[in-house]
Scaffold this active site. Structure first.
Site, PDB file in Angstrom:
ATOM      1  NE  ARG A 184      61.953  38.126  77.486  1.00  0.00           N
ATOM      2  CZ  ARG A 184      62.516  37.114  78.135  1.00  0.00           C
ATOM      3  NH1 ARG A 184      61.741  36.158  78.655  1.00  0.00           N
ATOM      4  NH2 ARG A 184      63.815  37.046  78.293  1.00  0.00           N
ATOM      5  CB  SER A 233      65.420  43.414  74.926  1.00  0.00           C
ATOM      6  OG  SER A 233      66.548  42.912  75.620  1.00  0.00           O
ATOM      7  CD  GLU A 303      61.814  41.607  75.297  1.00  0.00           C
ATOM      8  OE1 GLU A 303      62.190  41.800  76.460  1.00  0.00           O
ATOM      9  OE2 GLU A 303      62.392  40.820  74.512  1.00  0.00           O
TER      10      GLU A 303
END
Length: 321
Positions: A184, A233, A303
């Site tokens: 990520r 998320s 995130e």
């Protein structure tokens, strides 16, 4: 006096702004462009007509003015006080075009394109490996910046190279290695504006690709609150674990702060139940981080990308053990 003053920043850019061909506005409210439907104004809001127009804009923008690239804002939380500097959105056609070369098999695509559109182009060309994008509701620029992934596949597996405009208005090309992909995250310089990318997949039967895309869509519909004002998320999965399990085990499924709630359907998704502010959402996230740590010792990392100014001095304190 407001901390956001787009007219003053525009004046500093000088008469050269008259040559710009895109859409340029001052003090533009941003909440209507975000999935959460929250957020304050941007000092400057620019939608370039093409890459050359973007290069001109970057050469005119003062060096001390922050730059924020906003795609579909499906993974962003813009604070209520807004954003200093310039917000750039690559929504014009040159940034949304894509072309497949079946023989390669590669796809060249603009970074303003939605992830779902890239999956559709790959399907039409019979190029496998892009089905996971069918379930990511963002744009390719964001996918490149955060190495977006789903269903066991990550962006890093498909990228060959990326073209970007730097702070000086120069067009540069980054190799896959230059992007420095990790979970990520990309190590590419924060001030680079990705404008297009070359992706590579593999030959695959159309029916096989369709089946994979259908499975992705079914999973989203059954497990995620896709009809809510959410941003995907909220937290990254901790090493060897799942963020949603950490939240659930701490008893925080459905937990609410003001108009912000951890989704009862998927408790790693924050949702705006209707009247949440960005302050509500960020407070919710930090409260969850604190309580999860107290319960299990796991420190969840955001995130969702939080950015901008707090309003009326109402800062949200970041939880640190």
């Amino acid at each position: 006096m407001s901390a956001i003053d787009g007219d003053a920043l525009l004046a500093r850019m000088g008469p050269g702004v008259e040559a710009l061909r895109g859409k340029l506005r001052t003090n533009q409210t941003l909440k209507d462009f975000t999935w959460f439907r929250v957020g304050g104004p941007a000092e400057l809001y620019f939608v370039p007509a093409d890459v050359e127009d973007l290069q001109t804009f970057m050469r005119l923008l003062p060096d001390d003015a922050p730059v924020h690239v906003m795609g579909l804002a499906s993974n962003s939380l813009i604070r209520d006080g807004g954003l200093k500097g310039a917000v750039i959105r690559l929504t014009m056609r040159p940034f949304n075009d894509g072309k497949a070369d079946v023989d390669s098999p590669r796809i060249r695509a603009g970074t303003g394109m939605s992830d779902r559109k890239l999956a559709a182009i790959a399907l039409e060309a019979g190029i496998g490996g892009f089905h996971f994008y069918h379930g990511i509701p963002g744009s390719l620029g964001g996918a490149l910046r955060m190495n977006a992934g789903a269903n066991g596949v990550e962006t890093t597996e498909r990228v060959v190279s990326v073209d970007a405009v730097n702070r000086q208005g120069e067009l540069v090309t980054l190799s896959h290695d230059d992007m420095g992909f990790t979970y990520r995250h990309s190590e590419a310089a924060d001030d680079l504006i990705f404008v297009s990318a070359l992706f590579e997949g593999y030959p695959a039967p159309r029916e096989e690709i369709e089946a994979a895309m259908d499975a992705v869509q079914k999973h989203r519909e059954e497990n995620q609150p896709i009809k809510e004002r959410t941003s995907g998320s909220t937290f990254k999965n901790p090493p060897g674990g799942s963020a949603w399990k950490c939240v659930d085990e701490a008893g925080l499924r459905g937990f609410q702060v003001g108009g912000a709630q951890m989704s009862p359907m998927h408790c790693n998704f924050m949702i705006n139940t209707g009247d949440a502010t960005a302050h509500d959402l960020e407070t919710l996230g930090e409260t969850v981080r604190k309580r999860v740590y107290e319960h299990s010792g796991t420190l969840l990392q955001w995130e969702v990308k939080r950015m901008g100014l707090f309003t009326n001095g109402q800062a949200v304190e970041t939880f640190r053990p």
